[in-house]
Design a protein around this motif. Structure first.
Motif, PDB file in Angstrom:
ATOM      1  N   LYS A 120      14.882 -36.926  90.818  1.00 46.09           N
ATOM      2  CA  LYS A 120      15.831 -37.679  92.717  1.00 46.09           C
ATOM      3  C   LYS A 120      15.215 -36.440  93.385  1.00 46.09           C
ATOM      4  CE  LYS A 120      17.866 -41.216  90.806  1.00 46.09           C
ATOM      5  NZ  LYS A 120      17.089 -42.696  92.137  1.00 46.09           N
ATOM      6  N   GLU A 121      15.450 -35.389  94.166  1.00 47.48           N
ATOM      7  CA  GLU A 121      14.640 -34.628  94.256  1.00 47.48           C
ATOM      8  C   GLU A 121      12.651 -34.925  94.722  1.00 47.48           C
ATOM      9  OE1 GLU A 121      17.912 -30.690  94.624  1.00 47.48           O
ATOM     10  OE2 GLU A 121      15.980 -30.696  94.003  1.00 47.48           O
ATOM     11  N   GLY A 122      12.425 -35.014  93.922  1.00 50.26           N
ATOM     12  CA  GLY A 122      11.138 -34.986  93.859  1.00 50.26           C
ATOM     13  C   GLY A 122      10.533 -36.035  94.105  1.00 50.26           C
ATOM     14  N   THR A 161       0.792 -28.440  99.293  1.00 51.23           N
ATOM     15  CA  THR A 161       0.964 -27.249  98.742  1.00 51.23           C
ATOM     16  C   THR A 161       2.339 -26.963  97.777  1.00 51.23           C
ATOM     17  OG1 THR A 161      -0.731 -25.634 100.608  1.00 51.23           O
ATOM     18  CG2 THR A 161       0.787 -24.344  98.724  1.00 51.23           C
ATOM     19  N   ALA A 162       2.414 -27.170  96.772  1.00 53.27           N
ATOM     20  CA  ALA A 162       3.285 -26.549  95.862  1.00 53.27           C
ATOM     21  C   ALA A 162       3.671 -25.005  95.805  1.00 53.27           C
ATOM     22  CB  ALA A 162       3.781 -27.140  95.027  1.00 53.27           C
ATOM     23  N   LEU A 163       5.311 -24.934  96.221  1.00 57.50           N
ATOM     24  CA  LEU A 163       5.423 -23.026  95.990  1.00 57.50           C
ATOM     25  C   LEU A 163       6.174 -23.084  95.133  1.00 57.50           C
ATOM     26  CD1 LEU A 163       4.798 -22.999  99.494  1.00 57.50           C
ATOM     27  CD2 LEU A 163       6.943 -21.277  98.944  1.00 57.50           C
ATOM     28  N   CYS A 164       5.915 -22.791  94.292  1.00 59.21           N
ATOM     29  CA  CYS A 164       6.384 -22.807  92.143  1.00 59.21           C
ATOM     30  C   CYS A 164       5.862 -21.751  91.447  1.00 59.21           C
ATOM     31  CB  CYS A 164       5.602 -23.859  91.845  1.00 59.21           C
ATOM     32  SG  CYS A 164       3.946 -24.124  91.768  1.00 59.21           S
ATOM     33  N   ILE A 165       6.695 -21.411  91.246  1.00 62.98           N
ATOM     34  CA  ILE A 165       6.395 -20.133  89.771  1.00 62.98           C
ATOM     35  C   ILE A 165       5.291 -20.255  88.886  1.00 62.98           C
ATOM     36  CG2 ILE A 165       9.015 -19.169  89.981  1.00 62.98           C
ATOM     37  CD1 ILE A 165       9.133 -20.896  86.797  1.00 62.98           C
ATOM     38  N   GLU A 166       4.843 -21.327  88.768  1.00 61.75           N
ATOM     39  CA  GLU A 166       3.096 -21.089  87.878  1.00 61.75           C
ATOM     40  C   GLU A 166       2.265 -20.923  89.023  1.00 61.75           C
ATOM     41  OE1 GLU A 166       5.647 -25.577  87.381  1.00 61.75           O
ATOM     42  OE2 GLU A 166       5.727 -23.365  88.207  1.00 61.75           O
ATOM     43  N   GLY A 217      13.585 -25.858  91.243  1.00 63.47           N
ATOM     44  CA  GLY A 217      12.733 -26.019  91.833  1.00 63.47           C
ATOM     45  C   GLY A 217      11.582 -27.590  91.657  1.00 63.47           C
ATOM     46  N   LEU A 218      10.539 -27.966  91.159  1.00 59.25           N
ATOM     47  CA  LEU A 218       9.726 -28.945  91.508  1.00 59.25           C
ATOM     48  C   LEU A 218       9.515 -30.189  90.348  1.00 59.25           C
ATOM     49  CD1 LEU A 218       7.160 -27.698  94.141  1.00 59.25           C
ATOM     50  CD2 LEU A 218       9.508 -28.894  95.022  1.00 59.25           C
ATOM     51  N   SER A 219       9.884 -31.024  90.658  1.00 54.62           N
ATOM     52  CA  SER A 219       9.433 -32.224  89.630  1.00 54.62           C
ATOM     53  C   SER A 219       7.891 -31.818  89.234  1.00 54.62           C
ATOM     54  CB  SER A 219       9.572 -33.589  89.982  1.00 54.62           C
ATOM     55  OG  SER A 219       9.102 -33.817  91.445  1.00 54.62           O
ATOM     56  N   ASP A 220       7.282 -32.664  88.150  1.00 51.93           N
ATOM     57  CA  ASP A 220       6.234 -32.336  87.597  1.00 51.93           C
ATOM     58  C   ASP A 220       5.336 -34.018  88.442  1.00 51.93           C
ATOM     59  OD1 ASP A 220       6.232 -30.495  85.208  1.00 51.93           O
ATOM     60  OD2 ASP A 220       6.573 -32.414  83.636  1.00 51.93           O
ATOM     61  N   ALA A 221       5.835 -34.739  89.470  1.00 53.66           N
ATOM     62  CA  ALA A 221       5.143 -35.241  89.929  1.00 53.66           C
ATOM     63  C   ALA A 221       5.043 -35.029  91.214  1.00 53.66           C
ATOM     64  CB  ALA A 221       6.190 -36.398  90.378  1.00 53.66           C
ATOM     65  N   VAL A 222       5.848 -33.879  91.779  1.00 55.20           N
ATOM     66  CA  VAL A 222       5.165 -33.148  93.426  1.00 55.20           C
ATOM     67  C   VAL A 222       4.625 -32.316  92.916  1.00 55.20           C
ATOM     68  CG1 VAL A 222       6.764 -31.248  94.830  1.00 55.20           C
ATOM     69  CG2 VAL A 222       7.418 -33.420  94.113  1.00 55.20           C
ATOM     70  N   LYS A 223       4.522 -31.946  91.922  1.00 59.54           N
ATOM     71  CA  LYS A 223       3.650 -30.681  91.826  1.00 59.54           C
ATOM     72  C   LYS A 223       2.464 -30.642  90.971  1.00 59.54           C
ATOM     73  CE  LYS A 223       6.482 -27.870  89.347  1.00 59.54           C
ATOM     74  NZ  LYS A 223       7.020 -26.822  88.000  1.00 59.54           N
ATOM     75  N   LYS A 224       2.172 -32.467  90.652  1.00 59.91           N
ATOM     76  CA  LYS A 224       0.905 -33.208  90.773  1.00 59.91           C
ATOM     77  C   LYS A 224       0.302 -33.618  91.838  1.00 59.91           C
ATOM     78  CE  LYS A 224       1.977 -34.863  85.801  1.00 59.91           C
ATOM     79  NZ  LYS A 224       2.288 -35.543  85.299  1.00 59.91           N
ATOM     80  N   ALA A 225       0.676 -33.855  92.627  1.00 57.22           N
ATOM     81  CA  ALA A 225       0.223 -34.426  93.664  1.00 57.22           C
ATOM     82  C   ALA A 225      -0.084 -33.309  95.109  1.00 57.22           C
ATOM     83  CB  ALA A 225       1.864 -35.292  94.888  1.00 57.22           C
ATOM     84  N   ALA A 226      -0.015 -32.035  94.891  1.00 59.66           N
ATOM     85  CA  ALA A 226       0.098 -31.149  95.270  1.00 59.66           C
ATOM     86  C   ALA A 226      -1.541 -30.906  95.083  1.00 59.66           C
ATOM     87  CB  ALA A 226       0.610 -29.712  95.009  1.00 59.66           C
ATOM     88  N   PRO A 229      16.387 -16.116  97.226  1.00 62.08           N
ATOM     89  CA  PRO A 229      16.476 -17.516  97.889  1.00 62.08           C
ATOM     90  C   PRO A 229      16.051 -18.795  98.182  1.00 62.08           C
ATOM     91  CG  PRO A 229      17.681 -15.780  98.274  1.00 62.08           C
ATOM     92  CD  PRO A 229      16.412 -15.105  97.813  1.00 62.08           C
ATOM     93  N   HIS A 230      16.492 -19.801  98.036  1.00 61.47           N
ATOM     94  CA  HIS A 230      15.249 -20.237  98.749  1.00 61.47           C
ATOM     95  C   HIS A 230      15.980 -20.337 100.646  1.00 61.47           C
ATOM     96  CE1 HIS A 230      13.999 -23.115  95.486  1.00 61.47           C
ATOM     97  NE2 HIS A 230      15.176 -22.762  94.624  1.00 61.47           N
TER      98      HIS A 230
END
Length: 160
Positions: A59-61, A75-80, A113-122, A134-135
């Motif tokens: 939903k957030e994605g 640009t996605a901010l993500c731990i990976e 975190g972020l959905s896979d769909a958001v990460k793929k869009a980055a 903290p966020h």
């Protein structure tokens, strides 16, 4: 002038975080069209399951993806994501601008975190640190790093 947006899940709760972001936004006025946009955070039940987490991310994605301007450099901010120096981030911003991209969007997800769909869009996956923050603090840190990047690219005195 290039547009830069930080797209976040949820609102800042404490005034001091908001004031810090506002200060960097004020400093960036002459360098870019800077803004922070927020999408609604999905509510979780007190007792949640992995299915609730997946639903929340989805939903957030969807909200995040709908808020990304067409043709933006995402640009996605993500731990990976990859760790960058301030100079490398400045270079990435400069390269996006020179390539004709008129809008750079940095995305900060919610608690899960972020959905896979958001990460793929980055096009770029960025990690702020190997540590967890903290966020709200991550948003302030990103504002500062964007300001620093524009100072580096403009030959300013801020970055030493």
């Amino acid at each position: 002038m290039i547009a830069v947006t930080i797209l976040c899940v949820g609102k800042l709760k404490e005034r001091y975080w908001t004031e810090a972001c506002e200060e960097y936004a004020k400093r960036l006025k002459g360098s870019c069209q800077f803004r922070i946009a927020e999408v609604e955070e999905e509510r979780m039940p007190d007792k949640f399951s992995p299915a609730h987490i997946r639903h929340t991310l989805e939903k957030e994605g969807q909200r995040l993806l709908a808020a990304i301007p067409k043709g933006a450099f995402v640009t996605a901010l993500c731990i990976e994501g990859r760790l960058h120096t301030s100079e490398e981030l400045a270079q990435a911003i400069e390269e996006a601008a020179v390539s004709g991209c008129g809008h750079i969007v940095f995305i900060i997800g919610g608690s899960w975190g972020l959905s896979d769909a958001v990460k793929k869009a980055a096009r770029l996956h960025l990690s702020m640190s190997r540590m967890t923050f903290p966020h709200q603090l991550a948003r302030v840190m990103l504002c500062e790093q964007i300001y620093r990047a524009f100072q580096i690219n403009g030959g300013g005195q801020y970055h030493k």
